[in-house]
Design an enzyme around this catalytic site. Structure first.
Site, PDB file in Angstrom:
ATOM      1  N   GLU A 128      27.152  43.189  34.448  1.00 40.30           N
ATOM      2  CA  GLU A 128      25.992  44.178  34.055  1.00 40.30           C
ATOM      3  C   GLU A 128      25.407  44.671  34.976  1.00 40.30           C
ATOM      4  N   PRO A 129      24.540  45.188  34.693  1.00 39.90           N
ATOM      5  CA  PRO A 129      23.358  45.638  35.825  1.00 39.90           C
ATOM      6  C   PRO A 129      22.826  44.493  36.361  1.00 39.90           C
ATOM      7  N   ASN A 150      43.316  34.283  38.957  1.00 38.94           N
ATOM      8  CA  ASN A 150      44.971  35.326  39.388  1.00 38.94           C
ATOM      9  C   ASN A 150      44.205  36.551  40.097  1.00 38.94           C
ATOM     10  N   CYS A 188      40.871  34.815  34.464  1.00 41.01           N
ATOM     11  CA  CYS A 188      41.616  36.558  35.014  1.00 41.01           C
ATOM     12  C   CYS A 188      40.760  35.838  36.179  1.00 41.01           C
ATOM     13  N   LEU A 189      40.425  35.766  36.623  1.00 40.37           N
ATOM     14  CA  LEU A 189      39.821  36.042  38.250  1.00 40.37           C
ATOM     15  C   LEU A 189      40.327  35.337  39.201  1.00 40.37           C
ATOM     16  N   GLU A 206      35.010  40.037  43.068  1.00 34.72           N
ATOM     17  CA  GLU A 206      35.253  38.943  42.336  1.00 34.72           C
ATOM     18  C   GLU A 206      34.803  37.169  43.116  1.00 34.72           C
ATOM     19  N   SER A 242      26.631  38.435  39.948  1.00 36.06           N
ATOM     20  CA  SER A 242      27.204  36.620  40.705  1.00 36.06           C
ATOM     21  C   SER A 242      27.116  35.898  39.877  1.00 36.06           C
ATOM     22  N   HIS A 299      31.382  36.407  49.073  1.00 36.67           N
ATOM     23  CA  HIS A 299      32.016  35.847  49.866  1.00 36.67           C
ATOM     24  C   HIS A 299      30.726  34.833  49.712  1.00 36.67           C
ATOM     25  N   ASP A 300      29.275  34.934  49.495  1.00 42.44           N
ATOM     26  CA  ASP A 300      28.907  33.153  49.792  1.00 42.44           C
ATOM     27  C   ASP A 300      28.681  32.479  48.308  1.00 42.44           C
TER      28      ASP A 300
HETATM   29  P1  TGC Z   1      29.930  26.973  34.947  1.00 44.19           P
HETATM   30  O1  TGC Z   1      29.390  26.358  34.548  1.00 44.19           O
HETATM   31  O2  TGC Z   1      30.117  26.428  37.164  1.00 44.19           O
HETATM   32  O3  TGC Z   1      31.324  26.718  34.594  1.00 44.19           O
HETATM   33  C1  TGC Z   1      31.688  27.422  33.667  1.00 44.19           C
HETATM   34  C2  TGC Z   1      32.880  26.793  32.728  1.00 44.19           C
HETATM   35  O4  TGC Z   1      33.606  28.143  33.305  1.00 44.19           O
HETATM   36  C3  TGC Z   1      34.649  27.000  33.782  1.00 44.19           C
HETATM   37  N1  TGC Z   1      35.332  28.286  34.964  1.00 44.19           N
HETATM   38  C4  TGC Z   1      36.540  28.004  35.637  1.00 44.19           C
HETATM   39  N2  TGC Z   1      37.494  28.223  34.824  1.00 44.19           N
HETATM   40  C5  TGC Z   1      38.454  28.242  35.218  1.00 44.19           C
HETATM   41  N3  TGC Z   1      38.872  28.561  36.765  1.00 44.19           N
HETATM   42  C6  TGC Z   1      37.243  28.866  37.645  1.00 44.19           C
HETATM   43  N4  TGC Z   1      37.353  29.977  38.882  1.00 44.19           N
HETATM   44  C7  TGC Z   1      36.664  29.026  36.911  1.00 44.19           C
HETATM   45  N5  TGC Z   1      35.056  28.161  37.187  1.00 44.19           N
HETATM   46  C8  TGC Z   1      34.218  27.750  36.290  1.00 44.19           C
HETATM   47  C9  TGC Z   1      34.010  25.458  34.058  1.00 44.19           C
HETATM   48  O5  TGC Z   1      34.835  24.395  33.943  1.00 44.19           O
HETATM   49  C10 TGC Z   1      33.144  26.179  32.600  1.00 44.19           C
HETATM   50  O6  TGC Z   1      33.679  25.474  31.642  1.00 44.19           O
HETATM   51  P2  TGC Z   1      33.432  24.705  29.977  1.00 44.19           P
HETATM   52  O7  TGC Z   1      34.559  24.698  29.681  1.00 44.19           O
HETATM   53  O8  TGC Z   1      32.805  23.810  31.053  1.00 44.19           O
HETATM   54  O9  TGC Z   1      32.539  25.637  29.504  1.00 44.19           O
HETATM   55  O10 TGC Z   1      29.357  28.141  35.946  1.00 44.19           O
HETATM   56  P3  TGC Z   1      28.607  29.150  36.286  1.00 44.19           P
HETATM   57  O11 TGC Z   1      28.051  29.870  35.819  1.00 44.19           O
HETATM   58  O12 TGC Z   1      27.544  27.983  37.277  1.00 44.19           O
HETATM   59  O13 TGC Z   1      29.406  30.058  37.680  1.00 44.19           O
HETATM   60  C11 TGC Z   1      28.745  29.828  38.795  1.00 44.19           C
HETATM   61  C12 TGC Z   1      29.840  31.031  40.158  1.00 44.19           C
HETATM   62  C13 TGC Z   1      28.598  31.379  40.447  1.00 44.19           C
HETATM   63  C14 TGC Z   1      30.650  29.758  40.577  1.00 44.19           C
HETATM   64  C15 TGC Z   1      30.321  32.162  39.023  1.00 44.19           C
HETATM   65  O14 TGC Z   1      29.134  32.334  37.589  1.00 44.19           O
HETATM   66  C16 TGC Z   1      30.917  33.443  39.720  1.00 44.19           C
HETATM   67  O15 TGC Z   1      32.228  32.928  40.129  1.00 44.19           O
HETATM   68  N6  TGC Z   1      30.154  34.403  39.626  1.00 44.19           N
HETATM   69  C17 TGC Z   1      30.803  35.023  40.116  1.00 44.19           C
HETATM   70  C18 TGC Z   1      31.413  36.099  39.292  1.00 44.19           C
HETATM   71  C19 TGC Z   1      32.209  37.373  39.792  1.00 44.19           C
HETATM   72  O16 TGC Z   1      32.943  36.732  40.003  1.00 44.19           O
HETATM   73  N7  TGC Z   1      32.668  38.334  38.496  1.00 44.19           N
HETATM   74  C20 TGC Z   1      33.297  39.124  39.176  1.00 44.19           C
HETATM   75  C21 TGC Z   1      33.096  39.853  38.100  1.00 44.19           C
HETATM   76  S1  TGC Z   1      35.200  41.084  37.798  1.00 44.19           S
HETATM   77  C22 TGC Z   1      34.937  41.785  39.713  1.00 44.19           C
HETATM   78  O17 TGC Z   1      34.713  41.976  40.131  1.00 44.19           O
HETATM   79  C23 TGC Z   1      36.856  42.804  39.729  1.00 44.19           C
HETATM   80  S2  TGC Z   1      37.011  44.020  40.660  1.00 44.19           S
HETATM   81  C24 TGC Z   1      37.736  44.083  40.336  1.00 44.19           C
HETATM   82  C25 TGC Z   1      39.376  44.832  41.450  1.00 44.19           C
HETATM   83  O18 TGC Z   1      38.747  46.552  41.639  1.00 44.19           O
HETATM   84  O19 TGC Z   1      39.708  44.962  42.324  1.00 44.19           O
HETATM   85  P1  FAD Z   2      24.291  40.127  43.158  1.00 49.23           P
HETATM   86  O1  FAD Z   2      24.849  39.213  42.606  1.00 49.23           O
HETATM   87  O2  FAD Z   2      23.025  40.817  43.137  1.00 49.23           O
HETATM   88  O3  FAD Z   2      23.928  39.743  44.732  1.00 49.23           O
HETATM   89  C1  FAD Z   2      23.182  40.348  46.127  1.00 49.23           C
HETATM   90  C2  FAD Z   2      23.806  39.047  47.140  1.00 49.23           C
HETATM   91  O4  FAD Z   2      22.524  38.007  46.748  1.00 49.23           O
HETATM   92  C3  FAD Z   2      24.837  38.898  47.678  1.00 49.23           C
HETATM   93  O5  FAD Z   2      25.438  38.431  48.691  1.00 49.23           O
HETATM   94  C4  FAD Z   2      25.173  37.480  46.590  1.00 49.23           C
HETATM   95  O6  FAD Z   2      26.302  36.232  47.742  1.00 49.23           O
HETATM   96  C5  FAD Z   2      23.875  37.105  46.723  1.00 49.23           C
HETATM   97  N1  FAD Z   2      23.705  36.085  45.958  1.00 49.23           N
HETATM   98  C6  FAD Z   2      23.445  36.274  44.067  1.00 49.23           C
HETATM   99  N2  FAD Z   2      23.431  34.367  44.133  1.00 49.23           N
HETATM  100  C7  FAD Z   2      23.672  33.647  45.268  1.00 49.23           C
HETATM  101  C8  FAD Z   2      23.319  32.726  44.992  1.00 49.23           C
HETATM  102  N3  FAD Z   2      23.004  31.972  44.168  1.00 49.23           N
HETATM  103  N4  FAD Z   2      22.989  31.671  46.116  1.00 49.23           N
HETATM  104  C9  FAD Z   2      22.959  32.187  47.477  1.00 49.23           C
HETATM  105  N5  FAD Z   2      23.574  33.807  47.116  1.00 49.23           N
HETATM  106  C10 FAD Z   2      23.234  34.985  45.891  1.00 49.23           C
HETATM  107  N6  FAD Z   2      32.618  43.919  37.754  1.00 49.23           N
HETATM  108  C11 FAD Z   2      33.671  43.791  36.486  1.00 49.23           C
HETATM  109  O7  FAD Z   2      32.982  42.532  35.977  1.00 49.23           O
HETATM  110  N7  FAD Z   2      34.713  44.560  36.408  1.00 49.23           N
HETATM  111  C12 FAD Z   2      35.498  45.319  37.822  1.00 49.23           C
HETATM  112  O8  FAD Z   2      36.378  45.921  37.976  1.00 49.23           O
HETATM  113  C13 FAD Z   2      34.748  45.754  38.430  1.00 49.23           C
HETATM  114  N8  FAD Z   2      34.549  46.130  39.647  1.00 49.23           N
HETATM  115  C14 FAD Z   2      34.031  46.510  41.384  1.00 49.23           C
HETATM  116  C15 FAD Z   2      34.372  47.258  41.955  1.00 49.23           C
HETATM  117  C16 FAD Z   2      33.311  47.436  43.043  1.00 49.23           C
HETATM  118  C17 FAD Z   2      33.919  48.399  43.861  1.00 49.23           C
HETATM  119  C18 FAD Z   2      32.306  47.044  43.397  1.00 49.23           C
HETATM  120  C19 FAD Z   2      31.538  47.285  44.536  1.00 49.23           C
HETATM  121  C20 FAD Z   2      32.265  45.778  41.966  1.00 49.23           C
HETATM  122  C21 FAD Z   2      33.401  45.864  41.121  1.00 49.23           C
HETATM  123  N9  FAD Z   2      32.754  45.135  40.028  1.00 49.23           N
HETATM  124  C22 FAD Z   2      33.560  44.116  39.160  1.00 49.23           C
HETATM  125  C23 FAD Z   2      31.034  44.098  40.032  1.00 49.23           C
HETATM  126  C24 FAD Z   2      31.467  43.008  41.002  1.00 49.23           C
HETATM  127  O9  FAD Z   2      32.142  41.686  40.945  1.00 49.23           O
HETATM  128  C25 FAD Z   2      29.897  42.165  42.128  1.00 49.23           C
HETATM  129  O10 FAD Z   2      29.389  43.569  42.224  1.00 49.23           O
HETATM  130  C26 FAD Z   2      29.994  41.080  42.291  1.00 49.23           C
HETATM  131  O11 FAD Z   2      30.479  39.460  41.517  1.00 49.23           O
HETATM  132  C27 FAD Z   2      27.880  40.673  42.487  1.00 49.23           C
HETATM  133  O12 FAD Z   2      27.259  40.935  41.950  1.00 49.23           O
HETATM  134  P2  FAD Z   2      25.921  41.731  42.072  1.00 49.23           P
HETATM  135  O13 FAD Z   2      26.793  43.137  43.142  1.00 49.23           O
HETATM  136  O14 FAD Z   2      25.473  42.277  41.476  1.00 49.23           O
HETATM  137  O15 FAD Z   2      25.387  40.919  43.243  1.00 49.23           O
END
Ligand code: TGC
Ligand code: FAD
Length: 388
Positions: A137-138, A245, A242-243, A367, A142, A370-371
């Site tokens: 969301e906006p 995978n 899902c993530l 997804e 992370s 890096h950090d």
């Molecule tokens: P946390 O308290 O750690 O966990 C909450 C619940 O989730 C479970 N869990 C997992 N389950 C399965 N796989 C994993 N990798 C899991 N990680 C955590 C955990 O066990 C817990 O379960 P329960 O039953 O106890 O409730 O959650 P948190 O909020 O503290 O999360 C920490 C953090 C920072 C690691 C997490 O929020 C995170 O990974 N943030 C990154 C967000 C992200 O990756 N967004 C991706 C959006 S999609 C996208 O970018 C698509 S791009 C597609 C493309 O174009 O290719």
């Molecule tokens: P922020 O979370 O605001 O992070 C900004 C900076 O702060 C980063 O350097 C980060 O590492 C750092 N930071 C944040 N929190 C911490 C912390 N706790 N400690 C240390 N450093 C921290 N999302 C979907 O849901 N579906 C999609 O299909 C999808 N496709 C995408 C396609 C593209 C081209 C892009 C660019 C993004 C896409 N995303 C999608 C969103 C993507 O998953 C997010 O951009 C990503 O998770 C990071 O969120 P943010 O951009 O809000 O950065």
């Protein structure tokens, strides 16, 4: 330029099955013939080559590692090799396949009802339907657990309000898997194109992943039937499952982007003459090429072992984080070195390196940045979550 024939200093081919090698070859040739000749034009015009979607369906690579419902049911290593070959063409094409297979088909396959599987999976596998995944969301990137998009139970429907941002395939999608809070608990919902109160405007102005559609998803009193909730998962582990995978696929995909940059740099260095010799004959240039092969080889070993662990059911999320983080970083460094070897030519779209470099900046962020992956590994090492 010589045709690309892989990078395999450690004879990793000896560790692949015949089926895995065959699917890699199929996708490699398809990418050579159908992606590489057109992709620079699409990047220049910021358009997604949508006509390739049915072809990806015919190749059987959409949801390739899922079983049943029209999916190919191949190994996770085969899925990784598909990602590698698609991303050697462009990260945007691999993104399309990752989202479709890992972020849309997988949650329906794993957490959906039988009726949902029958209705959506065969059409997503064939490319008749396009899917997207709405988590970010906006104000919650992370930290998706803070999401404010809400669903309310209203008789025979759910009503969704809120917005998602940065959603790959959003504007194109027939089917959106959307994560929203219902009574404070994160749940997955299937929203269809044309549902009342749902719109998906495209985002413009990207310098990265230009051949991929990125969109907002807007829900204004969006009403969907009750049978569109994913019944079998509650909480953040739904989207995170899902993530796992998709991040796995990216760890292979990044190797493809790195291979494309390495191949271009090697060929260029052999043909570019300076000081009366090919620049490939200078030690400093060879050092850069050796660095590339070294890092690609390490990344291949990491991805292959991760794939074998995924296939035998022992893979844990921290291993995925390490591979996604390492391999994308590796590819970005290689893209930068390759750009340098091409000199001024490296900034032209006659060569693929600057496009891959710009794409990889997105891949480094999406997804899980890096950090964030560093912090996931930090938590595994210390037991302390340093996110907050
Ligand atoms: P946390 O308290 O750690 O966990 C909450 C619940 O989730 C479970 N869990 C997992 N389950 C399965 N796989 C994993 N990798 C899991 N990680 C955590 C955990 O066990 C817990 O379960 P329960 O039953 O106890 O409730 O959650 P948190 O909020 O503290 O999360 C920490 C953090 C920072 C690691 C997490 O929020 C995170 O990974 N943030 C990154 C967000 C992200 O990756 N967004 C991706 C959006 S999609 C996208 O970018 C698509 S791009 C597609 C493309 O174009 O290719
Ligand atoms: P922020 O979370 O605001 O992070 C900004 C900076 O702060 C980063 O350097 C980060 O590492 C750092 N930071 C944040 N929190 C911490 C912390 N706790 N400690 C240390 N450093 C921290 N999302 C979907 O849901 N579906 C999609 O299909 C999808 N496709 C995408 C396609 C593209 C081209 C892009 C660019 C993004 C896409 N995303 C999608 C969103 C993507 O998953 C997010 O951009 C990503 O998770 C990071 O969120 P943010 O951009 O809000 O950065």
């Amino acid at each position: 330029m010589r045709k690309f024939d892989g990078v395999d200093l450690y004879n990793l081919d000896s560790l692949l099955s015949d089926e895995e090698k065959a699917v890699r070859q199929l996708v490699r040739e398809w990418t050579e013939d159908n992606v590489i000749p057109i992709i620079e034009g699409h990047c220049r015009n910021a358009t997604f080559p949508r006509h390739l979607v049915p072809q990806l369906g015919e190749l059987g690579v959409l949801g390739v590692n899922l079983h049943g419902y029209g999916c190919a049911g191949m190994s996770n290593v085969a899925y990784g090799l598909v990602c590698q070959e698609l991303e050697r063409g462009d990260s945007g094409i691999r993104s399309f396949a990752s989202v479709q297979g890992s972020l849309v088909m997988f949650p329906i396959w794993k957490h959906g009802s039988e009726e949902q599987k029958q209705k959506y999976l065969p059409k997503l596998a064939s490319g008749e339907f396009i899917g997207c995944f709405g988590l970010t969301e906006p104000d919650y990137g992370s930290n998706p657990g803070g999401m404010v998009t809400k669903a309310v139970d209203d008789g025979d429907s759910y009503v969704l309000n809120g917005a998602k941002m940065w959603i790959t395939n959003g504007t194109l999608a027939d089917v959106a898997v959307v994560w929203a809070k219902l009574d404070g608990v994160i749940r997955g919902f299937i929203v269809e194109k044309g549902d009342p109160g749902f719109s998906a405007p495209e985002m413009h102005g990207k310098h990265s992943l230009k051949a991929s559609v990125t969109s907002e998803l807007v829900f204004q009193d969006c009403r969907i039937p009750k049978d569109r909730i994913l019944p079998h998962v509650h909480g953040l582990k739904g989207p995170f499952s899902c993530l796992n995978n998709a991040r796995y696929g990216i760890s292979w995909g990044a190797i493809g982007a790195a291979m494309a940059c390495f191949h271009s740099a090697r060929e260029y260095s052999l043909s570019r003459i300076q000081f009366g010799k090919p620049i490939a004959s200078f030690q400093l240039v060879q050092n850069k090429l050796a660095y590339m092969v070294r890092e690609i080889t390490k990344a291949q070993l990491l991805a292959l072992q991760l794939g074998r662990m995924k296939d035998n059911g022992t893979m844990i999320p921290e291993q995925v984080s390490l591979a996604k983080m390492n391999n994308v970083d590796m590819a970005l460094q290689i893209a930068r070195e390759a750009r340098d070897i091409h000199g001024a030519n490296g900034i032209l779209d006659e060569y693929p390196v600057m496009r891959h470099m710009a794409n990889l900046e997105s891949v480094k962020t999406y997804e899980g940045t890096h950090d964030i992956h560093n912090l996931i590994i930090g938590k595994w090492i210390t037991g302390i979550a340093a996110f907050e």
